[in-house]
Design a protein around this motif. Structure first.
Motif, PDB file in Angstrom:
ATOM      1  N   LYS A 163       0.821  -1.216   0.000  1.00  0.00           N
ATOM      2  CA  LYS A 163       0.000   0.000   0.000  1.00  0.00           C
ATOM      3  C   LYS A 163       0.855   1.266   0.000  1.00  0.00           C
ATOM      4  O   LYS A 163       0.334   2.366   0.180  1.00  0.00           O
ATOM      5  N   LEU A 164       2.149   1.110  -0.183  1.00  0.00           N
ATOM      6  CA  LEU A 164       3.066   2.236  -0.091  1.00  0.00           C
ATOM      7  C   LEU A 164       2.752   3.305  -1.141  1.00  0.00           C
ATOM      8  O   LEU A 164       2.683   4.495  -0.823  1.00  0.00           O
ATOM      9  N   SER A 165       2.538   2.894  -2.378  1.00  0.00           N
ATOM     10  CA  SER A 165       2.277   3.856  -3.453  1.00  0.00           C
ATOM     11  C   SER A 165       0.978   4.609  -3.219  1.00  0.00           C
ATOM     12  O   SER A 165       0.922   5.836  -3.367  1.00  0.00           O
ATOM     13  N   THR A 166      -0.072   3.868  -2.825  1.00  0.00           N
ATOM     14  CA  THR A 166      -1.377   4.493  -2.582  1.00  0.00           C
ATOM     15  C   THR A 166      -1.282   5.521  -1.467  1.00  0.00           C
ATOM     16  O   THR A 166      -1.803   6.637  -1.576  1.00  0.00           O
ATOM     17  N   THR A 167      -0.606   5.156  -0.381  1.00  0.00           N
ATOM     18  CA  THR A 167      -0.464   6.061   0.756  1.00  0.00           C
ATOM     19  C   THR A 167       0.313   7.310   0.373  1.00  0.00           C
ATOM     20  O   THR A 167      -0.059   8.429   0.744  1.00  0.00           O
ATOM     21  N   SER A 168       1.398   7.144  -0.371  1.00  0.00           N
ATOM     22  CA  SER A 168       2.224   8.284  -0.776  1.00  0.00           C
ATOM     23  C   SER A 168       1.449   9.237  -1.676  1.00  0.00           C
ATOM     24  O   SER A 168       1.472  10.462  -1.480  1.00  0.00           O
ATOM     25  N   LEU A 169       0.764   8.681  -2.673  1.00  0.00           N
ATOM     26  CA  LEU A 169       0.002   9.512  -3.604  1.00  0.00           C
ATOM     27  C   LEU A 169      -1.148  10.228  -2.900  1.00  0.00           C
ATOM     28  O   LEU A 169      -1.409  11.408  -3.151  1.00  0.00           O
ATOM     29  N   PHE A 170      -1.819   9.513  -2.001  1.00  0.00           N
ATOM     30  CA  PHE A 170      -2.930  10.120  -1.266  1.00  0.00           C
ATOM     31  C   PHE A 170      -2.432  11.231  -0.358  1.00  0.00           C
ATOM     32  O   PHE A 170      -3.033  12.309  -0.275  1.00  0.00           O
ATOM     33  N   GLY A 171      -1.310  10.996   0.318  1.00  0.00           N
ATOM     34  CA  GLY A 171      -0.734  12.023   1.183  1.00  0.00           C
ATOM     35  C   GLY A 171      -0.348  13.266   0.409  1.00  0.00           C
ATOM     36  O   GLY A 171      -0.607  14.395   0.841  1.00  0.00           O
ATOM     37  N   LEU A 172       0.279  13.079  -0.764  1.00  0.00           N
ATOM     38  CA  LEU A 172       0.671  14.216  -1.595  1.00  0.00           C
ATOM     39  C   LEU A 172      -0.554  14.969  -2.102  1.00  0.00           C
ATOM     40  O   LEU A 172      -0.585  16.203  -2.104  1.00  0.00           O
ATOM     41  N   PHE A 173      -1.578  14.220  -2.507  1.00  0.00           N
ATOM     42  CA  PHE A 173      -2.803  14.835  -3.032  1.00  0.00           C
ATOM     43  C   PHE A 173      -3.500  15.675  -1.964  1.00  0.00           C
ATOM     44  O   PHE A 173      -3.888  16.824  -2.219  1.00  0.00           O
TER      45      PHE A 173
END
Length: 367
Positions: free
Chosen positions: A212-222
């Motif tokens: 889930k690393l990519s999803t978490t990173s993208l969501f945090g940036l968004f």
């Protein structure tokens, strides 16, 4: 690398604090005037593109620090100096943010306090956090983020409840044309703060749930991008584009206008505390990734960890103090020179070549 681990929520927390960090001081794209929100949204899209590249590179070399991946891709002869350069880059950016907040406190609430004292006290806490490790930093962020978002949300609510924002301050849209937009999007808008997500390439190996690393990173940036855009729109609609551009700390000027029945007013000190809190996490992460990168590259043993933190802390203080003569010079360099000549090579050009070389090597390996 140690056995320290952080979970997805802690990663999300660190991303939010890191992205907001010093952005409210110098990264709201207010030079674009009434079109600052367009600049920020386009910059966010560019930042997401960069983050996808960083995530892709990490997926090819999982469990490796970014500096290790650089050496893996380029070889030790070429890769080692570049990896070392990234550690210096992270430390330099930490020093810049440290100077941002030293100047902020000097011009707001600590008028008579020497800059050296403020920066040194800040660095002691940051160095102690780095010595304790990423788990401690992440857990601290996990505790403080809900309160920071709650207080920040209340301040925005007060501003809108008083009817301070005036929509005519962001009209007409695109009055200065697209050239003004693009000049603010690149390089400054994309690289600061969104391109700085490259820092997390040094922290991804510590995340427990890699799926889930990519999803978490993208969501945090968004989410960070939306918060930054909301704050920018609020500042411009309240102060107007001219005042917003010329203000030293536009966030404080905006919140200082809140006065509900002569009861809820003078919120500036609380806002400064929130800004300093976010700044602490940004500097701490920049310092920490520089620390672990150099510790690995220089093969510093664990029993020398404390001494090495002290040495880096002294270096951080020195660089922060000597990098500019005053706040105006510091801001000019940070907004006009650093994005093009430092951020673009380190955030865009080098990662692009790393990804290209990695793709070629993978194809050759298959053949």
């Amino acid at each position: 690398m140690t056995n320290e681990k952080i979970n997805r929520y802690q990663l999300f927390t660190l991303i939010i604090f890191f992205e907001l960090g010093s952005t409210f001081l110098v990264g709201l794209s207010l030079n674009a005037g009434r079109d600052s929100w367009i600049v920020l949204l386009l910059s966010l899209l560019g930042g997401i593109g960069l983050l996808l590249g960083y995530l892709k590179l990490y997926s090819w070399y999982p469990d490796l620090l970014f500096t290790k991946a650089v050496i893996k891709v380029l070889g030790r002869v070429v890769g080692y100096p570049i990896a070392l350069l990234y550690c210096i880059y992270f430390l330099y950016m930490g020093a810049r943010v440290l100077r941002d907040f030293g100047d902020l406190l000097a011009i707001t609430i600590l008028h008579g306090t020497p800059l050296f004292v403020t920066i040194t006290l800040f660095t002691i806490i940051i160095g102690f956090g780095a010595y304790l490790g990423i788990e401690v930093i992440a857990r601290t962020g996990e505790i403080f983020l809900p309160w920071a978002l709650l207080m920040g949300g209340l301040f925005i609510f007060f501003v809108y409840m008083m009817g301070l924002p005036q929509l005519h301050n962001i009209q007409p849209i695109l009055n200065d044309g697209w050239s003004n937009i693009w000049n603010n999007v690149f390089p400054a808008g994309i690289t600061f703060p969104f391109g700085e997500m490259i820092v997390f390439s040094m922290l991804y190996p510590y995340v427990t749930n890699q799926k889930k690393l990519s999803t978490t990173s993208l969501f945090g940036l968004f989410i960070s991008g939306l918060i930054i855009t909301l704050i920018s729109v609020t500042i411009v609609t309240v102060l107007g584009p001219s005042w917003a551009k010329s203000s030293a700390v536009p966030v404080l000027d905006t919140i200082s206008m809140v006065n509900l029945q002569d009861f809820i007013q003078r919120l500036d000190p609380i806002v400064i505390i929130l800004l300093v809190m976010a700044g602490f996490f940004k500097i701490a992460l920049l310092f920490y990734v520089s620390f672990i990168g150099l510790k690995d590259l220089l093969s510093i043993p664990n029993n020398r960890r404390g001494a090495f933190v002290i040495v880096l802390s002294l270096l951080l203080i020195t660089v922060s103090l000597v990098m500019s003569k005053n706040y105006i010079e510091h801001t000019e360099v940070g907004l006009k020179i650093v994005p093009l000549y430092i951020h673009v090579p380190m955030q865009i050009i080098v990662p692009f070549f790393l990804i290209s070389i990695a793709i070629v090597r993978k194809k050759l390996a298959k053949n």
